[in-house]
Design an enzyme around this catalytic site. Sequence first.
Site, PDB file in Angstrom:
ATOM      1  N   LYS A   1       0.729  -1.265  -0.081  1.00  0.00           N
ATOM      2  CA  LYS A   1       0.019  -0.037  -0.025  1.00  0.00           C
ATOM      3  C   LYS A   1       0.784   1.265   0.033  1.00  0.00           C
ATOM      4  O   LYS A   1       0.292   2.456  -0.563  1.00  0.00           O
ATOM      5  CB  LYS A   1      -0.961  -0.022   1.256  1.00  0.00           C
ATOM      6  CG  LYS A   1      -2.173  -0.858   1.042  1.00  0.00           C
ATOM      7  CD  LYS A   1      -3.149  -0.969   2.108  1.00  0.00           C
ATOM      8  CE  LYS A   1      -4.092  -2.120   1.992  1.00  0.00           C
ATOM      9  NZ  LYS A   1      -5.046  -2.277   3.082  1.00  0.00           N
TER      10      LYS A   1
ATOM     11  N   ALA B   1      -3.657   0.246   6.325  1.00  0.00           N
ATOM     12  CA  ALA B   1      -4.915   0.024   6.640  1.00  0.00           C
ATOM     13  C   ALA B   1      -5.307   1.004   7.964  1.00  0.00           C
ATOM     14  O   ALA B   1      -6.205   1.631   7.889  1.00  0.00           O
ATOM     15  CB  ALA B   1      -5.212  -1.413   6.997  1.00  0.00           C
TER      16      ALA B   1
ATOM     17  N   ASN C   1       1.111   0.014  18.408  1.00  0.00           N
ATOM     18  CA  ASN C   1       1.743  -0.793  17.554  1.00  0.00           C
ATOM     19  C   ASN C   1       3.082  -1.461  17.900  1.00  0.00           C
ATOM     20  O   ASN C   1       3.615  -0.826  18.715  1.00  0.00           O
ATOM     21  CB  ASN C   1       2.099   0.155  16.517  1.00  0.00           C
ATOM     22  CG  ASN C   1       2.340  -0.781  15.041  1.00  0.00           C
ATOM     23  OD1 ASN C   1       1.676  -1.774  14.760  1.00  0.00           O
ATOM     24  ND2 ASN C   1       3.454  -0.301  14.376  1.00  0.00           N
TER      25      ASN C   1
HETATM   26  P1  ATR Z   1      -0.983  -2.517   5.598  1.00  0.00           P
HETATM   27  O1  ATR Z   1      -0.423  -1.625   4.899  1.00  0.00           O
HETATM   28  O2  ATR Z   1      -1.673  -3.715   4.744  1.00  0.00           O
HETATM   29  O3  ATR Z   1      -1.683  -2.211   6.840  1.00  0.00           O
HETATM   30  P2  ATR Z   1       1.692  -3.158   6.811  1.00  0.00           P
HETATM   31  O4  ATR Z   1       2.351  -1.685   6.544  1.00  0.00           O
HETATM   32  O5  ATR Z   1       2.638  -4.169   6.449  1.00  0.00           O
HETATM   33  O6  ATR Z   1       0.291  -3.559   6.114  1.00  0.00           O
HETATM   34  O7  ATR Z   1       1.157  -2.863   8.372  1.00  0.00           O
HETATM   35  C1  ATR Z   1       1.079  -4.341   8.838  1.00  0.00           C
HETATM   36  C2  ATR Z   1       0.792  -4.033  10.448  1.00  0.00           C
HETATM   37  O8  ATR Z   1       0.683  -5.217  11.260  1.00  0.00           O
HETATM   38  C3  ATR Z   1       1.663  -3.085  11.175  1.00  0.00           C
HETATM   39  O9  ATR Z   1       1.242  -2.562  12.343  1.00  0.00           O
HETATM   40  C4  ATR Z   1       2.706  -4.385  11.919  1.00  0.00           C
HETATM   41  O10 ATR Z   1       3.297  -3.876  12.987  1.00  0.00           O
HETATM   42  P3  ATR Z   1       4.842  -3.198  12.552  1.00  0.00           P
HETATM   43  O11 ATR Z   1       4.765  -1.800  12.143  1.00  0.00           O
HETATM   44  O12 ATR Z   1       5.640  -3.274  13.974  1.00  0.00           O
HETATM   45  O13 ATR Z   1       5.487  -3.922  11.649  1.00  0.00           O
HETATM   46  C5  ATR Z   1       1.439  -5.250  12.316  1.00  0.00           C
HETATM   47  N1  ATR Z   1       1.907  -6.531  12.690  1.00  0.00           N
HETATM   48  C6  ATR Z   1       2.213  -7.789  11.641  1.00  0.00           C
HETATM   49  N2  ATR Z   1       2.622  -8.758  12.108  1.00  0.00           N
HETATM   50  C7  ATR Z   1       2.767  -8.483  13.618  1.00  0.00           C
HETATM   51  C8  ATR Z   1       2.905  -9.098  14.656  1.00  0.00           C
HETATM   52  N3  ATR Z   1       3.206 -10.688  14.553  1.00  0.00           N
HETATM   53  N4  ATR Z   1       2.688  -8.500  15.869  1.00  0.00           N
HETATM   54  C9  ATR Z   1       2.490  -7.501  15.947  1.00  0.00           C
HETATM   55  N5  ATR Z   1       2.215  -6.699  14.865  1.00  0.00           N
HETATM   56  C10 ATR Z   1       2.330  -7.144  13.688  1.00  0.00           C
END
Ligand code: ATR
Length: 270
Positions: free
Chosen positions: A65, A132, A152
Amino acid sequence: MYRLGLIGNPIKHSKSPELHEQFLKELGVKGVYKLYELTHDELGAFTERAKQDGILGFNVTVPYKEAIIPHLDRLDFFAKEMNAVNTVKLMNGELVGYNTDGIGYMEALRQFKPDFFDHTNKEILIIGAGGAAKGIALALNEIENTTINIANRTEDRAFELARKLKNGHVYSLAEAERHLEAYDLIIQTTTAGMQPNIDGQVIRLDRVKPTAIVSDIIYQPKWTKFLKQASEHGVHVLFGIDMLIYQAAKSFEIWTGHRPTEKLLESLKE
Ligand code: ATR
C-alpha cells in the site's frame, strides 16, 4: 470489457474477485478481476504493463500500500494524506492512487451501529499502524469528539500516525491491553491472526468493556482468534468482511462511476 485486478502478497485467498464479479454482474457489463501475486521487484514492471495494456484499475493490498506510490503518477488528496494507496485507476494514460480503506470502514461501522457517534466522546483504540490503520484513523479523525489511541509493535510508526490526528495518543501494546476497559471501539488492523498465521493475536481482550464494539479487519478467517475471544465477553463484533465489502464498493465506484446497491452489499456479508 472492464479489466480489473488486485496486487499483493500473499493474495491467493482473497475474496475481492468474488465481490467485484458480483458488482460487474449487477451492472450488467463484461469484465475480469485478476489476482497478481507479485514480489516487491515486480511492482515497476506491473505498473508499466498495466498502462500499456489499458487496464481500468486495480486494488493494492498487503504489503504494497505504501510501496506502490513511487510507481504512480498522481495521488488523490486522501491517499496523499495517508501516504497509502489501495485503489489505482488508469486515467488518460496516468495511474492515479486512491484510498478507500477508511471510507470503507466508516460505512461498515455506520451500517452496523448508525448511532455510534451520536453522543459523548468516544475512545477508540487502533491496533497497528500500517497502511490500513492509517486510512481508518484519518477517516475517524473527521468525526467530532473522538480520541484515537494507537498501539503498534513498532512505536515509531504509531507516533508518526498519531501526529496526523486531531486527538491522537500512543500506547504500547502492553499498556493498551491493561487499559482496555477505557475503549468504546477497538479496531485490530495488523496481519496477526490472518491465514496462515491464524494463531496470531496482538492484544488479549480480558479487560474489554461489554458495551464496546470490537472489530478485526482480517476477513480470512471470518472469526479470528481475536474476535472469538471478543465474543466470549459479550461485546458487539464487527467483522472484517463488512469493511472489505464497503471499500470494494467504493473502489468499484471510482473505476466505473457506478455504486453497487445496498441490497447486494448486504447479501455479500453472509
Ligand atoms: P498494511 O499496509 O496492509 O496495513 P503493513 O504496512 O505491513 O500492512 O502493516 C502491518 C501491520 O501489522 C503493522 O502495524 C505491523 O506492525 P509493525 O509496524 O511493528 O511492523 C503489524 N504486525 C504484523 N505482524 C505483527 C505481529 N506478529 N505482531 C504485532 N504486529 C504485527
